[in-house]
Design a protein around this motif. Sequence first.
Motif, PDB file in Angstrom:
ATOM      1  N   ALA A 221       0.829  -1.206   0.000  1.00  0.00           N
ATOM      2  CA  ALA A 221       0.000   0.000   0.000  1.00  0.00           C
ATOM      3  C   ALA A 221       0.863   1.255   0.000  1.00  0.00           C
ATOM      4  CB  ALA A 221      -0.928  -0.013   1.212  1.00  0.00           C
ATOM      5  N   LEU A 222       1.982   1.194   0.708  1.00  0.00           N
ATOM      6  CA  LEU A 222       2.883   2.346   0.771  1.00  0.00           C
ATOM      7  C   LEU A 222       3.438   2.675  -0.609  1.00  0.00           C
ATOM      8  CD1 LEU A 222       4.307   4.416   2.563  1.00  0.00           C
ATOM      9  CD2 LEU A 222       6.131   2.740   2.914  1.00  0.00           C
ATOM     10  N   THR A 223       3.864   1.657  -1.355  1.00  0.00           N
ATOM     11  CA  THR A 223       4.401   1.911  -2.696  1.00  0.00           C
ATOM     12  C   THR A 223       3.298   2.352  -3.654  1.00  0.00           C
ATOM     13  OG1 THR A 223       4.146  -0.425  -3.323  1.00  0.00           O
ATOM     14  CG2 THR A 223       6.239   0.232  -2.370  1.00  0.00           C
ATOM     15  N   MET A 224       2.066   1.864  -3.453  1.00  0.00           N
ATOM     16  CA  MET A 224       0.968   2.265  -4.335  1.00  0.00           C
ATOM     17  C   MET A 224       0.610   3.730  -4.165  1.00  0.00           C
ATOM     18  SD  MET A 224      -1.553  -1.054  -4.278  1.00  0.00           S
ATOM     19  CE  MET A 224      -2.799  -0.218  -5.254  1.00  0.00           C
ATOM     20  N   ASN A 225       1.006   4.324  -3.040  1.00  0.00           N
ATOM     21  CA  ASN A 225       0.762   5.751  -2.846  1.00  0.00           C
ATOM     22  C   ASN A 225       1.544   6.609  -3.840  1.00  0.00           C
ATOM     23  OD1 ASN A 225      -0.981   5.319  -0.706  1.00  0.00           O
ATOM     24  ND2 ASN A 225       0.606   5.525   0.848  1.00  0.00           N
ATOM     25  N   LEU A 226       2.480   5.995  -4.562  1.00  0.00           N
ATOM     26  CA  LEU A 226       3.239   6.732  -5.576  1.00  0.00           C
ATOM     27  C   LEU A 226       2.472   6.866  -6.887  1.00  0.00           C
ATOM     28  CD1 LEU A 226       6.764   5.097  -5.034  1.00  0.00           C
ATOM     29  CD2 LEU A 226       6.042   7.390  -4.329  1.00  0.00           C
ATOM     30  N   GLU A 227       1.359   6.162  -7.005  1.00  0.00           N
ATOM     31  CA  GLU A 227       0.630   6.179  -8.280  1.00  0.00           C
ATOM     32  C   GLU A 227       0.201   7.581  -8.708  1.00  0.00           C
ATOM     33  OE1 GLU A 227      -3.353   4.379 -10.458  1.00  0.00           O
ATOM     34  OE2 GLU A 227      -2.747   3.599  -8.512  1.00  0.00           O
ATOM     35  N   PRO A 228      -0.355   8.419  -7.813  1.00  0.00           N
ATOM     36  CA  PRO A 228      -0.729   9.768  -8.269  1.00  0.00           C
ATOM     37  C   PRO A 228       0.447  10.540  -8.867  1.00  0.00           C
ATOM     38  CG  PRO A 228      -1.708   9.311  -6.140  1.00  0.00           C
ATOM     39  CD  PRO A 228      -0.746   8.189  -6.416  1.00  0.00           C
ATOM     40  N   LEU A 229       1.641  10.382  -8.277  1.00  0.00           N
ATOM     41  CA  LEU A 229       2.815  11.074  -8.795  1.00  0.00           C
ATOM     42  C   LEU A 229       3.150  10.574 -10.201  1.00  0.00           C
ATOM     43  CD1 LEU A 229       5.262  12.930  -8.486  1.00  0.00           C
ATOM     44  CD2 LEU A 229       6.454  11.046  -7.363  1.00  0.00           C
ATOM     45  N   PHE A 230       3.185   9.244 -10.384  1.00  0.00           N
ATOM     46  CA  PHE A 230       3.526   8.685 -11.687  1.00  0.00           C
ATOM     47  C   PHE A 230       2.478   9.057 -12.748  1.00  0.00           C
ATOM     48  CE2 PHE A 230       5.900   5.108  -9.322  1.00  0.00           C
ATOM     49  CZ  PHE A 230       7.055   5.866  -9.300  1.00  0.00           C
ATOM     50  N   SER A 231       1.200   9.000 -12.368  1.00  0.00           N
ATOM     51  CA  SER A 231       0.142   9.328 -13.326  1.00  0.00           C
ATOM     52  C   SER A 231       0.203  10.794 -13.735  1.00  0.00           C
ATOM     53  CB  SER A 231      -1.234   9.011 -12.715  1.00  0.00           C
ATOM     54  OG  SER A 231      -1.402   7.631 -12.519  1.00  0.00           O
ATOM     55  N   THR A 232       0.473  11.658 -12.776  1.00  0.00           N
ATOM     56  CA  THR A 232       0.562  13.090 -13.090  1.00  0.00           C
ATOM     57  C   THR A 232       1.762  13.378 -13.983  1.00  0.00           C
ATOM     58  OG1 THR A 232      -0.505  13.657 -10.982  1.00  0.00           O
ATOM     59  CG2 THR A 232       0.727  15.394 -12.096  1.00  0.00           C
ATOM     60  N   LEU A 233       2.911  12.751 -13.686  1.00  0.00           N
ATOM     61  CA  LEU A 233       4.093  12.946 -14.529  1.00  0.00           C
ATOM     62  C   LEU A 233       3.847  12.446 -15.945  1.00  0.00           C
ATOM     63  CD1 LEU A 233       6.976  11.958 -12.068  1.00  0.00           C
ATOM     64  CD2 LEU A 233       6.362  14.251 -12.866  1.00  0.00           C
ATOM     65  N   ALA A 234       3.152  11.302 -16.073  1.00  0.00           N
ATOM     66  CA  ALA A 234       2.838  10.779 -17.407  1.00  0.00           C
ATOM     67  C   ALA A 234       1.929  11.739 -18.168  1.00  0.00           C
ATOM     68  CB  ALA A 234       2.170   9.402 -17.284  1.00  0.00           C
ATOM     69  N   ALA A 235       0.955  12.324 -17.453  1.00  0.00           N
ATOM     70  CA  ALA A 235       0.046  13.273 -18.100  1.00  0.00           C
ATOM     71  C   ALA A 235       0.789  14.530 -18.558  1.00  0.00           C
ATOM     72  CB  ALA A 235      -1.083  13.649 -17.139  1.00  0.00           C
ATOM     73  N   ILE A 236       1.766  14.959 -17.760  1.00  0.00           N
ATOM     74  CA  ILE A 236       2.550  16.140 -18.142  1.00  0.00           C
ATOM     75  C   ILE A 236       3.407  15.835 -19.366  1.00  0.00           C
ATOM     76  CG2 ILE A 236       4.420  17.662 -17.408  1.00  0.00           C
ATOM     77  CD1 ILE A 236       3.330  17.428 -14.553  1.00  0.00           C
ATOM     78  N   LEU A 237       4.069  14.681 -19.374  1.00  0.00           N
ATOM     79  CA  LEU A 237       5.005  14.338 -20.446  1.00  0.00           C
ATOM     80  C   LEU A 237       4.289  13.988 -21.747  1.00  0.00           C
ATOM     81  CD1 LEU A 237       7.568  12.183 -18.424  1.00  0.00           C
ATOM     82  CD2 LEU A 237       7.888  14.517 -19.284  1.00  0.00           C
ATOM     83  N   LEU A 238       3.182  13.231 -21.663  1.00  0.00           N
ATOM     84  CA  LEU A 238       2.531  12.722 -22.868  1.00  0.00           C
ATOM     85  C   LEU A 238       1.339  13.556 -23.323  1.00  0.00           C
ATOM     86  CD1 LEU A 238       2.623   8.877 -22.119  1.00  0.00           C
ATOM     87  CD2 LEU A 238       4.196  10.225 -23.528  1.00  0.00           C
ATOM     88  N   LEU A 239       0.636  14.177 -22.375  1.00  0.00           N
ATOM     89  CA  LEU A 239      -0.548  14.958 -22.727  1.00  0.00           C
ATOM     90  C   LEU A 239      -0.324  16.457 -22.578  1.00  0.00           C
ATOM     91  CD1 LEU A 239      -3.276  12.797 -20.922  1.00  0.00           C
ATOM     92  CD2 LEU A 239      -2.537  12.664 -23.307  1.00  0.00           C
ATOM     93  N   HIS A 240       0.835  16.830 -22.041  1.00  0.00           N
ATOM     94  CA  HIS A 240       1.181  18.241 -21.838  1.00  0.00           C
ATOM     95  C   HIS A 240       0.169  18.940 -20.932  1.00  0.00           C
ATOM     96  CE1 HIS A 240       4.112  17.545 -24.973  1.00  0.00           C
ATOM     97  NE2 HIS A 240       3.155  17.183 -25.803  1.00  0.00           N
ATOM     98  N   GLU A 241      -0.321  18.214 -19.928  1.00  0.00           N
ATOM     99  CA  GLU A 241      -1.226  18.831 -18.963  1.00  0.00           C
ATOM    100  C   GLU A 241      -0.450  19.821 -18.093  1.00  0.00           C
ATOM    101  OE1 GLU A 241      -3.493  16.241 -16.521  1.00  0.00           O
ATOM    102  OE2 GLU A 241      -4.692  15.443 -18.170  1.00  0.00           O
ATOM    103  N   ALA A 242      -1.109  20.924 -17.773  1.00  0.00           N
ATOM    104  CA  ALA A 242      -0.499  21.928 -16.894  1.00  0.00           C
ATOM    105  C   ALA A 242      -0.892  21.626 -15.452  1.00  0.00           C
ATOM    106  CB  ALA A 242      -0.979  23.326 -17.289  1.00  0.00           C
ATOM    107  N   VAL A 243       0.095  21.480 -14.590  1.00  0.00           N
ATOM    108  CA  VAL A 243      -0.147  21.218 -13.176  1.00  0.00           C
ATOM    109  C   VAL A 243       0.417  22.378 -12.370  1.00  0.00           C
ATOM    110  CG1 VAL A 243       0.248  19.638 -11.249  1.00  0.00           C
ATOM    111  CG2 VAL A 243      -0.026  18.729 -13.568  1.00  0.00           C
ATOM    112  N   ALA A 244      -0.471  23.073 -11.653  1.00  0.00           N
ATOM    113  CA  ALA A 244      -0.064  24.260 -10.898  1.00  0.00           C
ATOM    114  C   ALA A 244       0.688  23.868  -9.634  1.00  0.00           C
ATOM    115  CB  ALA A 244      -1.295  25.094 -10.543  1.00  0.00           C
ATOM    116  N   LEU A 245       1.407  24.846  -9.079  1.00  0.00           N
ATOM    117  CA  LEU A 245       2.162  24.621  -7.842  1.00  0.00           C
ATOM    118  C   LEU A 245       1.234  24.172  -6.721  1.00  0.00           C
ATOM    119  CD1 LEU A 245       4.791  24.778  -6.211  1.00  0.00           C
ATOM    120  CD2 LEU A 245       4.290  27.217  -5.812  1.00  0.00           C
ATOM    121  N   ARG A 246       0.029  24.745  -6.660  1.00  0.00           N
ATOM    122  CA  ARG A 246      -0.919  24.364  -5.614  1.00  0.00           C
ATOM    123  C   ARG A 246      -1.256  22.877  -5.694  1.00  0.00           C
ATOM    124  NH1 ARG A 246      -6.422  27.563  -4.221  1.00  0.00           N
ATOM    125  NH2 ARG A 246      -4.869  29.200  -4.189  1.00  0.00           N
ATOM    126  N   GLN A 247      -1.397  22.350  -6.906  1.00  0.00           N
ATOM    127  CA  GLN A 247      -1.689  20.927  -7.049  1.00  0.00           C
ATOM    128  C   GLN A 247      -0.540  20.061  -6.548  1.00  0.00           C
ATOM    129  OE1 GLN A 247      -3.106  21.458 -11.340  1.00  0.00           O
ATOM    130  NE2 GLN A 247      -4.345  19.727 -10.690  1.00  0.00           N
TER     131      GLN A 247
END
Length: 272
Positions: A221-247
Amino acid sequence: MTTFARIAYDSGSNPATQVFLRSVCMMLVMGGLQLALGRSLMLPRRTIATTMVFGLCILVMSFGYLSSVFYISVSLAVLLLYTFPLMVGVASPLLGRERMTWLKALCLIGAFAGLVVASWSGFGALDWRGIAFALAAAGSLAAISIFGGGAMSRAHPFVMNSWMNLWVVLAVGLYLALTGGPQFPQTAAGWLGTLAVCVCYTLGILFLFLGLMLISPAQSALTMNLEPLFSTLAAILLLHEAVALRQWIGMAMLLIFLAISTLSGMARRGKA
């Protein structure tokens, strides 16, 4: 998976088709591995109903999660999905499965605060359907987390997953047959995205079960907590999503408090 699903949608596919294809892939791979190891795919009759119930949970989780990114960003969808530890944290003491401690209560409040910080900006302008789908997926994942351990012990995980995904395939296949059939991607990029969805789903579940043979569920469960980070990085790299500092700040708060809660649970079990 959500990033690759978004690529498939942009190519003409839809959530139901992606859920159907990835469940077919999971069913064939898990069933094939079981047969290759010389094991039976048959289940005790009393366990079949259990696979149907959890098949429904998987259906809601899969359809909800993959549908959410049809309406909202990947980064917000994965953040909403990770309200499921909060749901588990609240439900477990109410169901008598776990004792609520002051540290766990503090972690739940802190994690929820991180969620609010990350999603507060522009929240009212978002499509409510995407939010509802993501929260439905989180609720189903919470139910699986609470009740799935005992259910999965009734047979080999590969067999249980084969049957659960069989019910998903039948249900979604019937839905597609009644609504005009599947919508396949129309470009090579869309097909690559679809293939990636199937591969990531199958390997993710397979490696999860293999990992659980080597480490405890709490460590998993502890390692699965990294999923939001990996998913967000993938969205930034592949979809060019903008993620604000607040997020980023809110996501860090969420992950830190979830990690503290998980580590404290591991410490209590170690002392016991």
